[in-house]
Design an enzyme around this catalytic site. Sequence first.
Site, PDB file in Angstrom:
ATOM      1  N   HIS A  22      28.070 105.737 -45.752  1.00 29.01           N
ATOM      2  CA  HIS A  22      27.988 104.596 -44.839  1.00 29.01           C
ATOM      3  C   HIS A  22      27.104 103.531 -45.492  1.00 29.01           C
ATOM      4  O   HIS A  22      26.249 103.840 -46.329  1.00 29.01           O
ATOM      5  CB  HIS A  22      27.388 105.035 -43.497  1.00 29.01           C
ATOM      6  CG  HIS A  22      28.330 105.812 -42.625  1.00 29.01           C
ATOM      7  ND1 HIS A  22      28.093 106.078 -41.302  1.00 29.01           N
ATOM      8  CD2 HIS A  22      29.530 106.381 -42.911  1.00 29.01           C
ATOM      9  CE1 HIS A  22      29.102 106.767 -40.797  1.00 29.01           C
ATOM     10  NE2 HIS A  22      29.989 106.982 -41.751  1.00 29.01           N
ATOM     11  N   GLU A  64      24.528 101.907 -44.502  1.00 25.53           N
ATOM     12  CA  GLU A  64      23.078 102.110 -44.376  1.00 25.53           C
ATOM     13  C   GLU A  64      22.566 103.141 -45.379  1.00 25.53           C
ATOM     14  O   GLU A  64      21.526 102.960 -46.014  1.00 25.53           O
ATOM     15  CB  GLU A  64      22.711 102.604 -42.965  1.00 25.53           C
ATOM     16  CG  GLU A  64      23.128 101.688 -41.837  1.00 25.53           C
ATOM     17  CD  GLU A  64      24.473 102.078 -41.240  1.00 25.53           C
ATOM     18  OE1 GLU A  64      25.446 102.261 -42.007  1.00 25.53           O
ATOM     19  OE2 GLU A  64      24.557 102.188 -40.007  1.00 25.53           O
ATOM     20  N   CYS A  89      24.957 105.247 -36.730  1.00 26.83           N
ATOM     21  CA  CYS A  89      25.333 106.547 -36.174  1.00 26.83           C
ATOM     22  C   CYS A  89      24.144 107.509 -36.309  1.00 26.83           C
ATOM     23  O   CYS A  89      23.098 107.145 -36.847  1.00 26.83           O
ATOM     24  CB  CYS A  89      26.551 107.109 -36.925  1.00 26.83           C
ATOM     25  SG  CYS A  89      26.177 107.645 -38.616  1.00 26.83           S
ATOM     26  N   CYS A 141      22.940 107.979 -39.942  1.00 28.14           N
ATOM     27  CA  CYS A 141      22.219 106.824 -40.483  1.00 28.14           C
ATOM     28  C   CYS A 141      20.883 106.595 -39.770  1.00 28.14           C
ATOM     29  O   CYS A 141      19.894 106.234 -40.405  1.00 28.14           O
ATOM     30  CB  CYS A 141      23.105 105.591 -40.414  1.00 28.14           C
ATOM     31  SG  CYS A 141      24.523 105.737 -41.538  1.00 28.14           S
TER      32      CYS A 141
END
Lengths: 151, 151
Positions: free
Chosen positions: A55, A57, A85, A88
């Site tokens: 992801h 992040e 999420c 993260c």
Amino acid sequence: MTKWPLPLPMQRALALAEASAEAGEVPVGAVIMRGGKIISEAHNTPRTDHDPTAHAEIMAIRAAAKALGDERLEGCELWVTLEPCAMCAGAISHARIAKLYYAASDPKGGAVEHGARVFEQEQCLHRPEVYSGIGEAEATVMLKAFFSKLR
Amino acid sequence: MTKWPLPLPMQRALALAEASAEAGEVPVGAVIMRGGKIISEAHNTPRTDHDPTAHAEIMAIRAAAKALGDERLEGCELWVTLEPCAMCAGAISHARIAKLYYAASDPKGGAVEHGARVFEQEQCLHRPEVYSGIGEAEATVMLKAFFSKLR
């Protein structure tokens, strides 16, 4: 009428989200800043990299920690176009990110103001200051366009 | 009296946890299996790698996805010596791990049976089957020894 301009780090995160969509990835972009300078930036790459953890992040945090030679990103800000999420949010806490700015909230996958609410857990050792909604309209348009194309 | 032997993947995960402690990292080890074969293995490396996301589970998931050329680890089992945190539980869900086996539960940082309880959230798109307590005594001894040395 003049629209108030978005802060530059969020403008950059939105540009990265757009690049993400062009690469066939969910349009999410992230930028890490310290002292007004960009330390790292990334967009989603799980499909391209065959990496379910990739992801925006996580990729930005890993790059910033590498760049600073420190697993703790003290005094850093993370700007991201979507509510993080659980994975993260956990990484943001481990990395000791000082401030989190995100654009769109995510009732389906977010874990800051939804679901697991990672930073609200008693056991959470480090909570960033959290600011949401900056660039929400721009981020939402991109996400909707991406997912409507998939259908 | 003969003690029932631990399953081989957990024996291997415990050996990795021991190597982790020897490297000055929190003693956690992880192994990913599919069809009775080891796909990947890792221990904690946040300090060594300057990477706050480098928990054993994340490293093993990334390596397995790379090895299989697929961001989804369908049919894979993850064996780990400690209850996963929110970051790792999120990654386990994203990676579509089928079965999770962990040794020690972790009231301070775990997010499976504690805190964020990631797999119990309504929004969680994929929940692995979860088995805990296998090798708990062995994992706990290692963790206690590691943290008592730090004090």
